[in-house]
Design a protein around this motif. Structure first.
Motif, short mmCIF file in Angstrom:
data_model
loop_
_atom_site.label_atom_id
_atom_site.label_comp_id
_atom_site.label_asym_id
_atom_site.label_seq_id
_atom_site.Cartn_x
_atom_site.Cartn_y
_atom_site.Cartn_z
N GLU A 122 76.52 38.27 18.38
CA GLU A 122 77.37 39.47 18.43
C GLU A 122 78.68 39.20 19.16
OE1 GLU A 122 77.15 42.39 16.85
OE2 GLU A 122 75.46 41.43 15.85
N ARG A 160 70.87 36.77 19.75
CA ARG A 160 71.54 37.91 19.10
C ARG A 160 72.79 38.31 19.86
NH1 ARG A 160 66.20 39.74 18.39
NH2 ARG A 160 66.44 41.22 20.10
N THR A 165 72.77 38.42 11.17
CA THR A 165 72.03 38.30 12.42
C THR A 165 70.58 38.01 12.07
OG1 THR A 165 73.49 39.92 13.43
CG2 THR A 165 71.43 39.44 14.58
#
Length: 128
Positions: free
Chosen positions: A53, A49, A40
């Motif tokens: 995810e 992000r 990340t």
């Protein structure tokens, strides 16, 4: 030994499943190395992000699905080796060749699988 299938048919199904196992193992090894390599980016904004995810979550779900499929295929090969392949684990009847062609790892005939899915759905709904 399986009475309703020839040795050639059993060898065919075993070969099909072994090929699927090899493909799944290759994909799992690739997915594992990609998951390790994926990092990340700390400089990414909140939306990026979240997107990263979500992609990681979907990839983990795919990995779990592949692992489950791999276990089912290996179990089906064990059933071939033990002489139980092609018979429904619930009623003991033969699983149709058409069903085995589509899903050689099948453990249940169409009727028992439908009943199992119906019962699983209704139990889930009662609990939920």
């Amino acid at each position: 030994m399986c009475d309703f299938m020839t040795k050639d048919q059993l060898a065919y199904y075993k070969g099909q499943m072994e090929a699927q196992i090899a493909e799944l193992e290759e994909r799992l090894n690739s997915q594992a190395s990609q998951a390790i390599a994926t990092d990340t980016n700390e400089m990414a904004d909140e939306i990026d992000r979240a997107s990263i995810e979500e992609a990681r979550r979907l990839e983990l779900n795919r990995i779990e699905h592949d692992k489950l499929h791999l276990r089912k295929l290996r179990a089906a090969i064990r059933r071939i080796n033990e002489g139980d392949f092609g018979y429904c684990e619930s009623c003991g009847d033969e699983i149709s060749l058409k069903r085995l062609q589509a899903r050689p790892e099948s453990r249940y005939c169409v009727e028992c699988q439908s009943t199992k899915e119906f019962n699983d759905t209704h139990v889930f709904r009662r609990v939920a």
